[in-house]
Design a protein around this motif. Structure first.
Motif, PDB file in Angstrom:
ATOM      1  N   MET A  20       1.114  -1.033   0.516  1.00 28.85           N
ATOM      2  CA  MET A  20       0.278   0.130   0.086  1.00 28.85           C
ATOM      3  C   MET A  20       0.760   1.387   0.024  1.00 28.85           C
ATOM      4  O   MET A  20       1.595   1.159   0.779  1.00 28.85           O
ATOM      5  N   ALA A  21       0.715   2.241  -1.062  1.00 25.69           N
ATOM      6  CA  ALA A  21       1.284   3.441  -0.927  1.00 25.69           C
ATOM      7  C   ALA A  21       0.793   4.327   0.104  1.00 25.69           C
ATOM      8  O   ALA A  21       0.467   4.208   0.608  1.00 25.69           O
ATOM      9  N   MET A  22       2.426   4.731   0.382  1.00 27.64           N
ATOM     10  CA  MET A  22       2.369   5.703   1.743  1.00 27.64           C
ATOM     11  C   MET A  22       2.868   6.665   1.514  1.00 27.64           C
ATOM     12  O   MET A  22       4.359   7.034   1.123  1.00 27.64           O
ATOM     13  N   THR A  23       2.314   8.059   1.806  1.00 26.47           N
ATOM     14  CA  THR A  23       3.396   9.487   1.605  1.00 26.47           C
ATOM     15  C   THR A  23       3.518   9.656   2.880  1.00 26.47           C
ATOM     16  O   THR A  23       3.913   9.131   4.312  1.00 26.47           O
ATOM     17  N   ILE A  24       4.604  10.630   2.611  1.00 25.24           N
ATOM     18  CA  ILE A  24       5.548  11.536   3.537  1.00 25.24           C
ATOM     19  C   ILE A  24       4.616  12.059   4.909  1.00 25.24           C
ATOM     20  O   ILE A  24       4.618  11.442   6.045  1.00 25.24           O
ATOM     21  N   GLN A  25       3.357  12.679   4.467  1.00 27.66           N
ATOM     22  CA  GLN A  25       2.598  13.026   4.919  1.00 27.66           C
ATOM     23  C   GLN A  25       1.997  12.143   6.275  1.00 27.66           C
ATOM     24  O   GLN A  25       1.385  11.953   7.690  1.00 27.66           O
ATOM     25  N   ALA A  26       0.963  10.651   5.744  1.00 31.42           N
ATOM     26  CA  ALA A  26       0.391   9.995   6.310  1.00 31.42           C
ATOM     27  C   ALA A  26       2.006   9.410   7.030  1.00 31.42           C
ATOM     28  O   ALA A  26       0.850   9.295   7.849  1.00 31.42           O
ATOM     29  N   TRP A  27       2.828   9.297   7.023  1.00 33.16           N
ATOM     30  CA  TRP A  27       3.374   8.520   7.572  1.00 33.16           C
ATOM     31  C   TRP A  27       4.188   9.036   9.225  1.00 33.16           C
ATOM     32  O   TRP A  27       4.204   8.581   9.972  1.00 33.16           O
ATOM     33  N   LYS A  28       4.350  10.106   8.937  1.00 33.85           N
ATOM     34  CA  LYS A  28       4.181  11.299  10.124  1.00 33.85           C
ATOM     35  C   LYS A  28       2.694  10.968  10.903  1.00 33.85           C
ATOM     36  O   LYS A  28       3.047  11.151  11.700  1.00 33.85           O
ATOM     37  N   VAL A  29       2.098  11.128  10.202  1.00 33.66           N
ATOM     38  CA  VAL A  29       0.815  11.101  11.360  1.00 33.66           C
ATOM     39  C   VAL A  29       0.354  10.062  11.804  1.00 33.66           C
ATOM     40  O   VAL A  29       0.115   9.905  12.894  1.00 33.66           O
ATOM     41  N   GLU A  30       1.015   8.912  11.333  1.00 37.26           N
ATOM     42  CA  GLU A  30       1.027   7.260  11.622  1.00 37.26           C
ATOM     43  C   GLU A  30       1.814   7.129  12.529  1.00 37.26           C
ATOM     44  O   GLU A  30       1.199   6.558  14.389  1.00 37.26           O
ATOM     45  N   THR A  31       2.999   7.980  12.284  1.00 41.36           N
ATOM     46  CA  THR A  31       3.723   7.703  13.208  1.00 41.36           C
ATOM     47  C   THR A  31       4.025   8.186  15.073  1.00 41.36           C
ATOM     48  O   THR A  31       4.032   7.181  15.516  1.00 41.36           O
ATOM     49  N   ALA A  32       3.019   9.501  14.866  1.00 39.29           N
ATOM     50  CA  ALA A  32       3.356  10.001  15.411  1.00 39.29           C
ATOM     51  C   ALA A  32       1.559   9.644  16.620  1.00 39.29           C
ATOM     52  O   ALA A  32       2.379   9.376  18.042  1.00 39.29           O
ATOM     53  N   ALA A  33       1.789   8.734  15.438  1.00 43.09           N
ATOM     54  CA  ALA A  33      -0.426   7.973  17.005  1.00 43.09           C
ATOM     55  C   ALA A  33       0.668   7.097  17.401  1.00 43.09           C
ATOM     56  O   ALA A  33      -0.237   6.912  18.962  1.00 43.09           O
ATOM     57  N   LEU A  34       1.076   6.226  16.936  1.00 39.84           N
ATOM     58  CA  LEU A  34       1.911   5.294  17.163  1.00 39.84           C
ATOM     59  C   LEU A  34       2.289   5.496  18.832  1.00 39.84           C
ATOM     60  O   LEU A  34       2.935   4.345  19.897  1.00 39.84           O
ATOM     61  N   LEU A  35       3.238   6.158  18.337  1.00 35.96           N
ATOM     62  CA  LEU A  35       4.466   7.045  19.398  1.00 35.96           C
ATOM     63  C   LEU A  35       3.032   7.651  20.790  1.00 35.96           C
ATOM     64  O   LEU A  35       4.340   6.930  21.520  1.00 35.96           O
ATOM     65  N   ASP A  68       9.590   1.549  -1.163  1.00 34.85           N
ATOM     66  CA  ASP A  68       9.842   0.413  -0.606  1.00 34.85           C
ATOM     67  C   ASP A  68      10.763  -0.154  -0.021  1.00 34.85           C
ATOM     68  O   ASP A  68      10.705   0.173   1.648  1.00 34.85           O
ATOM     69  N   ALA A  69      12.242   0.766  -0.174  1.00 36.70           N
ATOM     70  CA  ALA A  69      13.039   0.673   0.711  1.00 36.70           C
ATOM     71  C   ALA A  69      13.175   1.281   1.963  1.00 36.70           C
ATOM     72  O   ALA A  69      13.450   1.021   3.565  1.00 36.70           O
ATOM     73  N   GLN A  70      12.437   2.636   1.741  1.00 36.75           N
ATOM     74  CA  GLN A  70      12.851   3.964   2.399  1.00 36.75           C
ATOM     75  C   GLN A  70      11.216   3.522   3.695  1.00 36.75           C
ATOM     76  O   GLN A  70      12.178   3.772   4.962  1.00 36.75           O
ATOM     77  N   LEU A  71      10.124   2.898   2.920  1.00 33.07           N
ATOM     78  CA  LEU A  71       9.435   2.646   4.063  1.00 33.07           C
ATOM     79  C   LEU A  71      10.191   0.658   4.863  1.00 33.07           C
ATOM     80  O   LEU A  71       9.755   1.132   5.864  1.00 33.07           O
ATOM     81  N   ASP A  72      11.013   0.331   4.135  1.00 32.54           N
ATOM     82  CA  ASP A  72      11.672  -0.618   5.920  1.00 32.54           C
ATOM     83  C   ASP A  72      12.697  -0.344   6.138  1.00 32.54           C
ATOM     84  O   ASP A  72      12.123  -0.724   7.493  1.00 32.54           O
ATOM     85  N   SER A  73      13.095   1.213   6.035  1.00 31.55           N
ATOM     86  CA  SER A  73      14.109   1.416   6.965  1.00 31.55           C
ATOM     87  C   SER A  73      12.860   2.165   7.815  1.00 31.55           C
ATOM     88  O   SER A  73      14.273   2.481   9.316  1.00 31.55           O
ATOM     89  N   LEU A  74      12.330   3.430   7.782  1.00 35.69           N
ATOM     90  CA  LEU A  74      11.518   3.666   8.494  1.00 35.69           C
ATOM     91  C   LEU A  74      10.443   2.910   9.204  1.00 35.69           C
ATOM     92  O   LEU A  74      10.850   2.952  10.211  1.00 35.69           O
ATOM     93  N   THR A  75      10.525   1.630   9.134  1.00 33.94           N
ATOM     94  CA  THR A  75       9.818   0.747   9.924  1.00 33.94           C
ATOM     95  C   THR A  75      10.508  -0.170  10.948  1.00 33.94           C
ATOM     96  O   THR A  75      10.455   0.109  12.052  1.00 33.94           O
ATOM     97  N   SER A  76      11.923  -0.153  10.542  1.00 35.66           N
ATOM     98  CA  SER A  76      12.393  -0.413  11.271  1.00 35.66           C
ATOM     99  C   SER A  76      12.809   0.264  12.299  1.00 35.66           C
ATOM    100  O   SER A  76      13.393   0.348  13.637  1.00 35.66           O
ATOM    101  N   LEU A  77      13.296   1.728  12.078  1.00 34.72           N
ATOM    102  CA  LEU A  77      14.285   3.077  12.760  1.00 34.72           C
ATOM    103  C   LEU A  77      12.450   3.207  13.905  1.00 34.72           C
ATOM    104  O   LEU A  77      12.654   3.263  14.957  1.00 34.72           O
ATOM    105  N   ARG A  78      11.161   3.057  13.156  1.00 38.52           N
ATOM    106  CA  ARG A  78      10.275   3.554  14.437  1.00 38.52           C
ATOM    107  C   ARG A  78      10.226   2.208  15.144  1.00 38.52           C
ATOM    108  O   ARG A  78       9.865   2.781  16.793  1.00 38.52           O
TER     109      ARG A  78
END
Length: 286
Positions: A1-16, A54-64
């Motif tokens: 599923m495609a994920m934009t920069i803004q969508a990832w930030k919103v999702e991540t902030a909520a998870l944190l 996909d590569a960016q998402l994988d790295s971001l998922t690991s860091l998160r």
């Protein structure tokens, strides 16, 4: 599923937030994103709808995932700002804190009244943020000591990056590695009690206990030893500067008063808590 920069930030902030990391979830998300994509805040706003690879998402998922385990952002990013400069940090050293800038300000205020550039030793240097900052602000010859070889390796790297001239590094316990006298002894030593260490936030538990626990019931064993050693390592009119917990400040002040120090003062940090105790060693003829 495609994920934009803004969508990832919103999702991540909520998870944190959901994981109890409520301090700066939006900032954390932005910095994690910048670490992987190289996009600073302005670019993240400008390209808010850019789809992450996909590569960016994988790295971001690991860091998160690591951040959700309460690992401090400074360790994830490998750096922390202190007194306007970026210092490299990892799990071998305590993370520099803005509270400790009170220590810098106290030393600078004392040094400006000196006619000569003061010689300085930074005891329990850790990342080197105190000693290196003073070397840069004052142009002083600075010696940095630590019991941890790993911490000294981090401090050496920070000095190599930030200082254009050599500093002296000594491995050992408090002032034991040196036989010299200094105009200024400065230290942010371990000072927490064992129970305080056990009570700290999950994030602080990632930091080296060797850099946190001061031993003895009141956490002041190392500070007592350092005060005693400083009597033989301060030049005439020299000063000792110590960071401690606000719950210990009055005790540390009395320790200095009873150890030939004069003009003993307590300085408050930006939060209004007593943070730094310092005094000038009285000159004697004995």
């Amino acid at each position: 599923m495609a994920m934009t920069i803004q969508a990832w930030k919103v999702e991540t902030a909520a998870l944190l937030k959901g994981a109890g990391l409520e301090g700066t979830p939006d900032l954390d998300a932005r910095l994690l994103l910048q670490q992987v994509t190289g996009f600073d805040q302005a670019k993240q706003i400008l390209f808010f709808d850019k789809v992450l690879t996909d590569a960016q998402l994988d790295s971001l998922t690991s860091l998160r995932k690591v951040r959700l385990s309460h690992k401090p952002m400074a360790y994830i990013l490998g750096r922390r700002e202190f007194y306007g400069r970026d210092f490299q940090v990892d799990e071998r050293v305590l993370i520099p804190r803005s509270d400790t800038e009170t220590l810098i300000e106290a030393v600078l205020a004392f040094a400006k009244n000196k006619t000569d550039t003061p010689s300085i030793i930074d005891v329990c240097t850790g990342s080197g943020c105190i000693g290196i900052t003073l070397a840069l602000e004052l142009g002083s010859a600075v010696t940095l000591t630590d019991l941890s070889e790993g911490a000294l390796a981090v401090a050496r790297e920070n000095a190599r990056r930030l200082v254009s001239r050599p500093l002296t590094f000594l491995h050992g316990d408090l002032l034991s590695p040196t036989d010299k006298k200094y105009d200024i002894i400065v230290s942010n030593p371990p000072y927490l009690t064992a129970s305080w260490c056990d009570e700290v936030a999950f994030e602080v538990q990632w930091e080296p206990r060797l850099a946190l626990e001061g031993f003895s019931l009141d956490g002041l064993e190392l500070i007592r030893a350092l005060v005693a050693q400083s009597l033989d390592h301060l030049a005439a009119g020299g000063a000792l500067f110590l960071e401690c917990d606000y719950r210990q400040a009055e005790t540390v002040k009395q320790l200095l008063v009873s150890s030939r120090f004069t003009n003993v003062r307590i300085e408050k940090d930006l939060a209004g808590r007593e943070r730094v105790v310092w005094g000038v060693l009285a000159c004697t003829n004995s």
